[in-house]
Design a protein around this motif. Sequence first.
Motif, PDB file in Angstrom:
ATOM      1  N   SER A   1      24.171  -4.946  36.194  1.00 47.06           N
ATOM      2  CA  SER A   1      25.614  -5.771  36.168  1.00 47.06           C
ATOM      3  C   SER A   1      25.360  -6.671  37.491  1.00 47.06           C
ATOM      4  CB  SER A   1      26.665  -4.862  35.979  1.00 47.06           C
ATOM      5  OG  SER A   1      27.797  -5.450  36.246  1.00 47.06           O
ATOM      6  N   ILE A   2      26.177  -7.572  37.499  1.00 50.27           N
ATOM      7  CA  ILE A   2      26.808  -8.351  38.492  1.00 50.27           C
ATOM      8  C   ILE A   2      27.223  -7.553  39.558  1.00 50.27           C
ATOM      9  CG2 ILE A   2      28.952  -9.041  37.622  1.00 50.27           C
ATOM     10  CD1 ILE A   2      28.715 -11.726  39.208  1.00 50.27           C
ATOM     11  N   ASN A   3      28.011  -6.379  39.176  1.00 51.70           N
ATOM     12  CA  ASN A   3      28.609  -5.610  39.959  1.00 51.70           C
ATOM     13  C   ASN A   3      27.804  -4.378  40.746  1.00 51.70           C
ATOM     14  OD1 ASN A   3      30.960  -7.084  39.510  1.00 51.70           O
ATOM     15  ND2 ASN A   3      31.785  -5.456  37.916  1.00 51.70           N
TER      16      ASN A   3
ATOM     17  N   ILE B   1       2.241  -2.792  31.458  1.00 49.11           N
ATOM     18  CA  ILE B   1       3.664  -2.448  31.409  1.00 49.11           C
ATOM     19  C   ILE B   1       4.498  -3.456  32.294  1.00 49.11           C
ATOM     20  CG2 ILE B   1       5.534  -0.762  31.182  1.00 49.11           C
ATOM     21  CD1 ILE B   1       3.456   1.208  30.898  1.00 49.11           C
ATOM     22  N   THR B   2       5.648  -4.250  31.971  1.00 49.52           N
ATOM     23  CA  THR B   2       6.496  -4.767  32.756  1.00 49.52           C
ATOM     24  C   THR B   2       7.737  -3.977  32.776  1.00 49.52           C
ATOM     25  OG1 THR B   2       7.395  -6.571  31.388  1.00 49.52           O
ATOM     26  CG2 THR B   2       5.206  -6.895  32.692  1.00 49.52           C
ATOM     27  N   ALA B   3       8.333  -4.117  33.790  1.00 46.44           N
ATOM     28  CA  ALA B   3       9.939  -3.485  34.035  1.00 46.44           C
ATOM     29  C   ALA B   3      10.876  -4.702  34.830  1.00 46.44           C
ATOM     30  CB  ALA B   3       9.966  -2.431  34.670  1.00 46.44           C
ATOM     31  N   ASN B   4      11.850  -4.998  34.158  1.00 44.55           N
ATOM     32  CA  ASN B   4      12.655  -6.135  34.492  1.00 44.55           C
ATOM     33  C   ASN B   4      14.114  -5.861  34.290  1.00 44.55           C
ATOM     34  OD1 ASN B   4      10.741  -8.169  35.863  1.00 44.55           O
ATOM     35  ND2 ASN B   4      10.118  -7.979  33.562  1.00 44.55           N
ATOM     36  N   ALA B   5      15.036  -6.308  35.397  1.00 42.95           N
ATOM     37  CA  ALA B   5      16.488  -6.199  34.845  1.00 42.95           C
ATOM     38  C   ALA B   5      16.995  -7.329  34.661  1.00 42.95           C
ATOM     39  CB  ALA B   5      17.082  -5.424  36.108  1.00 42.95           C
ATOM     40  N   ILE B   6      18.379  -7.434  33.790  1.00 42.15           N
ATOM     41  CA  ILE B   6      19.161  -8.444  33.752  1.00 42.15           C
ATOM     42  C   ILE B   6      20.395  -7.849  34.325  1.00 42.15           C
ATOM     43  CG2 ILE B   6      20.325 -10.051  32.091  1.00 42.15           C
ATOM     44  CD1 ILE B   6      17.981  -9.531  30.261  1.00 42.15           C
ATOM     45  N   CYS B   7      21.359  -9.029  35.094  1.00 44.94           N
ATOM     46  CA  CYS B   7      22.579  -8.567  35.648  1.00 44.94           C
ATOM     47  C   CYS B   7      23.556  -9.570  35.031  1.00 44.94           C
ATOM     48  CB  CYS B   7      22.432  -8.851  37.127  1.00 44.94           C
ATOM     49  SG  CYS B   7      21.708  -7.236  37.917  1.00 44.94           S
ATOM     50  N   PRO B   8      24.215  -9.268  34.015  1.00 48.13           N
ATOM     51  CA  PRO B   8      25.158 -10.140  33.205  1.00 48.13           C
ATOM     52  C   PRO B   8      26.197 -10.211  34.238  1.00 48.13           C
ATOM     53  CG  PRO B   8      24.541  -8.323  31.711  1.00 48.13           C
ATOM     54  CD  PRO B   8      23.915  -8.130  33.111  1.00 48.13           C
ATOM     55  N   GLY B   9      26.935 -11.321  34.103  1.00 40.63           N
ATOM     56  CA  GLY B   9      28.375 -11.573  34.807  1.00 40.63           C
ATOM     57  C   GLY B   9      29.161 -11.121  33.582  1.00 40.63           C
ATOM     58  N   TYR B  10      30.580 -11.745  33.602  1.00 38.74           N
ATOM     59  CA  TYR B  10      31.595 -11.154  32.819  1.00 38.74           C
ATOM     60  C   TYR B  10      31.168 -11.971  31.352  1.00 38.74           C
ATOM     61  CZ  TYR B  10      34.010  -9.003  36.442  1.00 38.74           C
ATOM     62  OH  TYR B  10      34.511  -7.958  37.193  1.00 38.74           O
ATOM     63  N   ILE B  11      31.023 -11.052  30.426  1.00 41.11           N
ATOM     64  CA  ILE B  11      30.563 -11.448  29.041  1.00 41.11           C
ATOM     65  C   ILE B  11      31.730 -11.094  27.927  1.00 41.11           C
ATOM     66  CG2 ILE B  11      28.663 -11.249  27.327  1.00 41.11           C
ATOM     67  CD1 ILE B  11      27.587 -12.102  30.232  1.00 41.11           C
TER      68      ILE B  11
ATOM     69  N   THR C   1      14.777  -9.430  38.934  1.00 41.38           N
ATOM     70  CA  THR C   1      16.341  -9.249  38.092  1.00 41.38           C
ATOM     71  C   THR C   1      16.623 -10.753  37.952  1.00 41.38           C
ATOM     72  OG1 THR C   1      16.654  -7.538  40.000  1.00 41.38           O
ATOM     73  CG2 THR C   1      18.662  -8.632  39.226  1.00 41.38           C
ATOM     74  N   ILE C   2      17.044 -10.879  36.664  1.00 41.49           N
ATOM     75  CA  ILE C   2      17.638 -12.150  36.394  1.00 41.49           C
ATOM     76  C   ILE C   2      19.172 -12.115  36.165  1.00 41.49           C
ATOM     77  CG2 ILE C   2      17.926 -13.498  34.374  1.00 41.49           C
ATOM     78  CD1 ILE C   2      15.165 -12.965  33.167  1.00 41.49           C
ATOM     79  N   SER C   3      19.637 -12.891  37.063  1.00 45.33           N
ATOM     80  CA  SER C   3      21.291 -12.851  37.034  1.00 45.33           C
ATOM     81  C   SER C   3      21.678 -14.021  36.212  1.00 45.33           C
ATOM     82  CB  SER C   3      21.749 -13.482  38.433  1.00 45.33           C
ATOM     83  OG  SER C   3      21.386 -12.407  39.413  1.00 45.33           O
ATOM     84  N   ALA C   4      22.602 -13.592  35.167  1.00 48.67           N
ATOM     85  CA  ALA C   4      23.116 -14.425  34.191  1.00 48.67           C
ATOM     86  C   ALA C   4      24.654 -14.437  34.450  1.00 48.67           C
ATOM     87  CB  ALA C   4      22.544 -14.169  32.829  1.00 48.67           C
ATOM     88  N   ASN C   5      25.160 -15.229  35.142  1.00 47.26           N
ATOM     89  CA  ASN C   5      26.668 -14.792  35.524  1.00 47.26           C
ATOM     90  C   ASN C   5      27.358 -16.378  35.832  1.00 47.26           C
ATOM     91  OD1 ASN C   5      25.990 -15.973  38.125  1.00 47.26           O
ATOM     92  ND2 ASN C   5      25.282 -13.950  39.035  1.00 47.26           N
TER      93      ASN C   5
ATOM     94  N   GLY D   1      26.889 -18.577  37.584  1.00 46.64           N
ATOM     95  CA  GLY D   1      26.836 -19.110  39.065  1.00 46.64           C
ATOM     96  C   GLY D   1      27.897 -18.378  39.761  1.00 46.64           C
ATOM     97  N   GLN D   2      28.483 -17.142  39.395  1.00 46.37           N
ATOM     98  CA  GLN D   2      29.536 -16.511  40.000  1.00 46.37           C
ATOM     99  C   GLN D   2      28.899 -15.649  41.336  1.00 46.37           C
ATOM    100  OE1 GLN D   2      31.466 -13.499  37.845  1.00 46.37           O
ATOM    101  NE2 GLN D   2      32.921 -12.780  39.399  1.00 46.37           N
ATOM    102  N   PHE D   3      27.581 -15.266  41.384  1.00 43.08           N
ATOM    103  CA  PHE D   3      27.104 -14.554  42.553  1.00 43.08           C
ATOM    104  C   PHE D   3      25.610 -14.910  42.804  1.00 43.08           C
ATOM    105  CE2 PHE D   3      25.267 -10.697  44.438  1.00 43.08           C
ATOM    106  CZ  PHE D   3      25.950 -10.790  45.632  1.00 43.08           C
ATOM    107  N   PHE D   4      25.105 -15.101  43.958  1.00 45.18           N
ATOM    108  CA  PHE D   4      23.820 -15.420  43.978  1.00 45.18           C
ATOM    109  C   PHE D   4      23.317 -14.289  44.942  1.00 45.18           C
ATOM    110  CE2 PHE D   4      25.855 -19.488  44.176  1.00 45.18           C
ATOM    111  CZ  PHE D   4      24.997 -19.971  42.805  1.00 45.18           C
ATOM    112  N   VAL D   5      21.923 -13.823  44.772  1.00 44.43           N
ATOM    113  CA  VAL D   5      21.508 -12.825  45.652  1.00 44.43           C
ATOM    114  C   VAL D   5      20.778 -13.407  47.042  1.00 44.43           C
ATOM    115  CG1 VAL D   5      19.975 -10.698  45.922  1.00 44.43           C
ATOM    116  CG2 VAL D   5      21.262 -11.243  43.712  1.00 44.43           C
TER     117      VAL D   5
END
Length: 240
Positions: free
Chosen positions: A134-136, A170-180, A230-234, A236-240
């Motif tokens: 999550s974005i949070n 094996i790959t391991a990745n995360a997605i950080c959604p913003g508000y959906i 980590t893919i941020s899908a938000n 444009g609300q937050f950039f790492v």
Amino acid sequence: MARTALVTGGSRGIGAAISKALKEAGYQVAATYAGNDEKAKAFTDETGIKTYKWNVADYDESKAGIEQVESDLGPIDIVVANAGITRDAPFHKMKPEQWKEVVDTNLTGVFNTVHPVWPGMRERGFGRIIVISSINGQKGQFAQVNYAATKAGDLGIVKSLAQEGASKGITANAICPGYIATEMVMAVPEKVREAIIGQIPTGRLGEPEEIARCVTFLASDDSQFINGSTISANGGQFFV
Ligand code: NDP
């Protein structure tokens, strides 16, 4: 034979969109849920995707559930650890039970989901672990010390698994959604929702399908060199 994908919390919200997108992409899909039988039945009736009920916070239940899925559909090649909950409260009012329930579901639940499938993925030389953070978890959030801690912890799981799994395909990745726009977000009062949208440069909530499309890409052979990301899908609300 088509690869098999397991989507925890795959019967509604973002998880339902992920389950449907993976099915459309040609995978065999098993969607799990915690207790909302009515929603799960409606989801299966609509999509033909089989649902399984277990609590991701319980290791033995998860292991037994995964064995059942593998006996029904074959070895699990793709795990989408999506099941998650919130139990919000400002820190000075947060009860130990609120901390524990969220940690057990959002953090230990990821361990409980990935650990039973990991040996098989190593043996077969292929696997995709996709964790919905999550974005949070990236930026922290008022009244979400518990939730933000688990979602940040999920990123640690992914980065470590990426290093352990790489030589085994094996790959391991995360997605950080913003508000959906899921039921959870649509249930908040319109005024609050408008305030949230005001913080999103794109000017709207995300759609569950936009997260699902990220998952479908990460699940595919084309994503092999993306590992530990980590893919941020938000919007444009937050950039790492
Ligand atoms: P929903 O509340 O709409 O759906 C949650 C799903 O998880 C349901 O299928 C639910 O089952 C299942 N679930 C919950 N607890 C457990 C458990 N202990 N064991 C097994 N299954 C469980 O969630 P969203 O679609 O909104 O969120 C999905 C993921 O995305 C979560 O991890 C969330 O933290 C994350 N996220 C969501 C955002 C949003 O804006 N919506 C933003 C950022 C991240 P049942 O139907 O039986 O209750």
